[in-house]
Design a protein around this motif. Structure first.
Motif, mmCIF file in Angstrom:
data_model
loop_
_atom_site.group_PDB
_atom_site.id
_atom_site.type_symbol
_atom_site.label_atom_id
_atom_site.label_comp_id
_atom_site.label_asym_id
_atom_site.label_seq_id
_atom_site.Cartn_x
_atom_site.Cartn_y
_atom_site.Cartn_z
ATOM 1 N N UNK A 86 0.829 -1.253 0.091
ATOM 2 C CA UNK A 86 -0.037 -0.019 0.032
ATOM 3 C C UNK A 86 1.094 1.124 0.059
ATOM 4 N N UNK A 87 0.819 1.881 -1.060
ATOM 5 C CA UNK A 87 1.658 3.265 -1.425
ATOM 6 C C UNK A 87 0.922 4.345 -0.732
ATOM 7 N N UNK A 88 1.406 5.247 0.285
ATOM 8 C CA UNK A 88 1.100 6.298 0.896
ATOM 9 C C UNK A 88 1.302 7.377 0.174
ATOM 10 N N UNK A 122 -15.128 -2.128 7.369
ATOM 11 C CA UNK A 122 -15.955 -1.833 6.382
ATOM 12 C C UNK A 122 -17.193 -3.044 5.907
ATOM 13 N N UNK A 123 -18.200 -2.695 6.039
ATOM 14 C CA UNK A 123 -19.282 -3.317 5.328
ATOM 15 C C UNK A 123 -20.338 -2.705 4.588
ATOM 16 N N UNK A 124 -19.831 -1.721 3.919
ATOM 17 C CA UNK A 124 -20.797 -0.933 3.053
ATOM 18 C C UNK A 124 -21.354 -1.455 1.796
ATOM 19 N N UNK A 125 -20.485 -2.227 1.115
ATOM 20 C CA UNK A 125 -21.142 -2.892 -0.193
ATOM 21 C C UNK A 125 -21.432 -4.507 0.048
ATOM 22 N N UNK A 126 -21.784 -4.979 -1.017
ATOM 23 C CA UNK A 126 -22.235 -6.401 -1.231
ATOM 24 C C UNK A 126 -20.987 -7.262 -1.519
ATOM 25 N N UNK A 127 -20.043 -6.471 -2.134
ATOM 26 C CA UNK A 127 -18.907 -6.851 -2.831
ATOM 27 C C UNK A 127 -17.705 -6.859 -1.650
ATOM 28 N N UNK A 185 -12.668 -4.206 0.261
ATOM 29 C CA UNK A 185 -11.341 -4.352 0.645
ATOM 30 C C UNK A 185 -10.724 -3.027 0.040
ATOM 31 N N UNK A 186 -11.153 -2.558 -1.154
ATOM 32 C CA UNK A 186 -10.567 -1.564 -1.651
ATOM 33 C C UNK A 186 -10.732 -0.161 -0.888
ATOM 34 N N UNK A 187 -12.066 -0.267 -0.330
ATOM 35 C CA UNK A 187 -12.439 1.131 0.408
ATOM 36 C C UNK A 187 -11.825 1.162 1.791
ATOM 37 N N UNK A 188 -11.336 0.027 2.459
ATOM 38 C CA UNK A 188 -10.789 0.039 3.737
ATOM 39 C C UNK A 188 -9.398 0.570 3.490
ATOM 40 N N UNK A 189 -9.082 -0.014 2.450
ATOM 41 C CA UNK A 189 -7.341 0.287 2.202
ATOM 42 C C UNK A 189 -7.291 1.931 1.936
ATOM 43 N N UNK A 214 -9.309 4.145 3.115
ATOM 44 C CA UNK A 214 -9.395 4.788 4.336
ATOM 45 C C UNK A 214 -8.211 4.821 5.171
ATOM 46 N N UNK A 215 -7.469 3.764 5.101
ATOM 47 C CA UNK A 215 -6.349 3.794 6.069
ATOM 48 C C UNK A 215 -5.261 4.729 5.345
ATOM 49 N N UNK A 216 -5.080 4.614 4.124
ATOM 50 C CA UNK A 216 -4.284 5.684 3.115
ATOM 51 C C UNK A 216 -4.802 7.138 3.668
ATOM 52 N N UNK A 217 -6.040 7.430 3.553
ATOM 53 C CA UNK A 217 -6.309 8.765 3.811
ATOM 54 C C UNK A 217 -5.969 9.054 5.469
ATOM 55 N N UNK A 218 -6.237 8.079 6.510
ATOM 56 C CA UNK A 218 -5.961 8.321 7.533
ATOM 57 C C UNK A 218 -4.449 8.600 8.135
#
Length: 140
Positions: free
Chosen positions: A2-4, A75-80, A85-89, A91-95
């Motif tokens: 994961x590139x910050x 994260x449990x926002x979407x059914x996929x 996984x993309x959303x949570x990564x 979020x980590x990058x933004x934090x």
């Protein structure tokens, strides 16, 4: 990986993901598929993040920071599962990006003469209002 930014990148071995069944919309899908993602990043022991950034990250994370020094995001926002996984990564990058910015230093200032006078005038007016609330003596 994961590139910050250009200097900081988090290796895959520093991240651990677990999957669980999500709540909410999805029909029969939520009863069968483990689409919710929990990302655990051992931030306190991470060699890729400098110490001042870790301290700011701990403050920003709040309850998501565990006593062992791990950052836990869910994260449990979407059914996929893949999209979660993309959303949570992201979020980590933004934090971590937010923790990279050092806080602005506060410049000490003094109140102006006008603001001091206005404050004292307001206090005096308020005191007069309160003094009029006292017991009224009956007229003789």
């Amino acid at each position: 990986m994961l590139r910050i930014n250009d200097d900081i990148s988090i290796q895959d071995w520093e991240l651990s993901e677990s999957f669980m069944r999500a709540s909410g919309p999805g029909g029969q899908n939520v009863n069968k598929v483990s689409s919710a993602v929990e990302l655990r990043f051992e931030a306190a022991t991470s060699p890729s993040i400098p110490t001042p950034v870790k301290n700011r990250l701990r403050r920003l994370a709040g309850r998501r920071w565990t006593t062992e020094g791990a950052l836990v995001l869910q994260c449990d926002e979407t059914r996929s599962q893949v999209r979660n996984r993309e959303i949570i990564r992201e979020r980590l990058k933004d934090l971590i990006t937010a923790a990279l910015k050092p806080p602005k230093r506060r410049i000490a200032t003094r109140p102006t003469l006008g603001s001091k006078k206005r404050r004292l005038k307001a206090k005096k007016t308020r005191g007069e209002v309160k003094s009029l609330r006292g017991r009224v003596d009956p007229p003789e």
